[in-house]
Design an enzyme around this catalytic site. Sequence first.
Site, PDB file in Angstrom:
ATOM      1  N   LYS A  70       0.712  -1.101  -0.061  1.00  0.00           N
ATOM      2  CA  LYS A  70      -0.118   0.021  -0.113  1.00  0.00           C
ATOM      3  C   LYS A  70       0.794   1.115   0.099  1.00  0.00           C
ATOM      4  O   LYS A  70       0.341   2.078  -0.548  1.00  0.00           O
ATOM      5  CB  LYS A  70      -1.094   0.068   1.262  1.00  0.00           C
ATOM      6  N   ASP A 111      -9.913   2.818   2.449  1.00  0.00           N
ATOM      7  CA  ASP A 111      -9.945   2.280   3.681  1.00  0.00           C
ATOM      8  C   ASP A 111     -10.618   3.112   4.946  1.00  0.00           C
ATOM      9  O   ASP A 111     -11.388   2.504   5.779  1.00  0.00           O
ATOM     10  CB  ASP A 111      -8.606   1.550   4.183  1.00  0.00           C
TER      11      ASP A 111
END
Length: 290
Positions: A70, A111
């Site tokens: 990420k 997220d």
Amino acid sequence: MPQINGNTELFGIIGNPVRHSLSPAMHNAAFASLGMNRVYVPMPVNDVAQAMSGLRGLGFRGASVTVPHKEAVIPFLDELDPVADRIGAVNTLLLRHDREGRTIVQGFNTDWIGANAALAAAHIELHGKRVVVAGAGGAAKAVGFGLIEAGAELVITNRTAESGQELARWLACEFIELDDLAWLTADVFINTTSVGMEPDTDGIIIPPGLLGKFSAVMDIVYAPLETRLLREAKTAGCRTVDGLAMLLHQGAEQFRIWTGMAAPVQVMRAALEEALRRKAACAVCGKVVR
Ligand code: ATR
């Protein structure tokens, strides 16, 4: 399954491991339910540079990014969403062409939206509420960021004080030791650690006797779907939000980025539950999931 042909648009997830990811089931169900000629495949990746060239070269339209890439994908982007930049992590890629036909790769983070949306869908108010987040990893960072955006008063707690304090400094919020939770009053408790995950399903990050003081408890662990934390929280009279809810809502935001349309969240939730059931059944019988 869509009819795969020359017009099929490609999506997928890069990370390692991704073999057990539930995202393919969720996104393929969403595409199919709307008659979209798109497929979403899991792609185990070690070398991020090569994978990013591959996505561009093969004409992918979008991808999810998961652990451990990420942060590592960021140098390979053409455009970085300002919020993803602040969080320092990207979990969503959108690939498009500019006027000259060059591929532009944009990075986003969904997220932080996932946790907020999961709580909002359960009608759990965040503005002005005190929320305790257990954990100091990437998930805690994204969830904590979202809670502050939603106007919550955030408190971080973590097994290792140093990393908990560092995250609390970054989020400009309070840190308390796990042992001091007994003295704290708060409205919502969120577990972002792996405690309670299979195979150690007896694990619980907070003494069950303390759960009664929260009105709502959320867990980001989804295997098992009802963790010990959620079971004890229900017994203590709390409203609960399970780990599939965050996965679902971060995925719904990815779908919106890729299609410009609202996601079919009920279809996606049903697909996630079915995929989880199949995984559990295969774990029992020892067969490989197909
Ligand atoms: P992610 O990026 O997915 O959030 P991570 O960076 O590995 O994952 O973070 C895991 C979190 O779970 C950490 O906060 C970790 O606590 P430490 O900082 O003390 O390591 C927490 N965690 C994992 N196992 C734990 C356990 N058995 N008890 C308490 N906390 C645990």
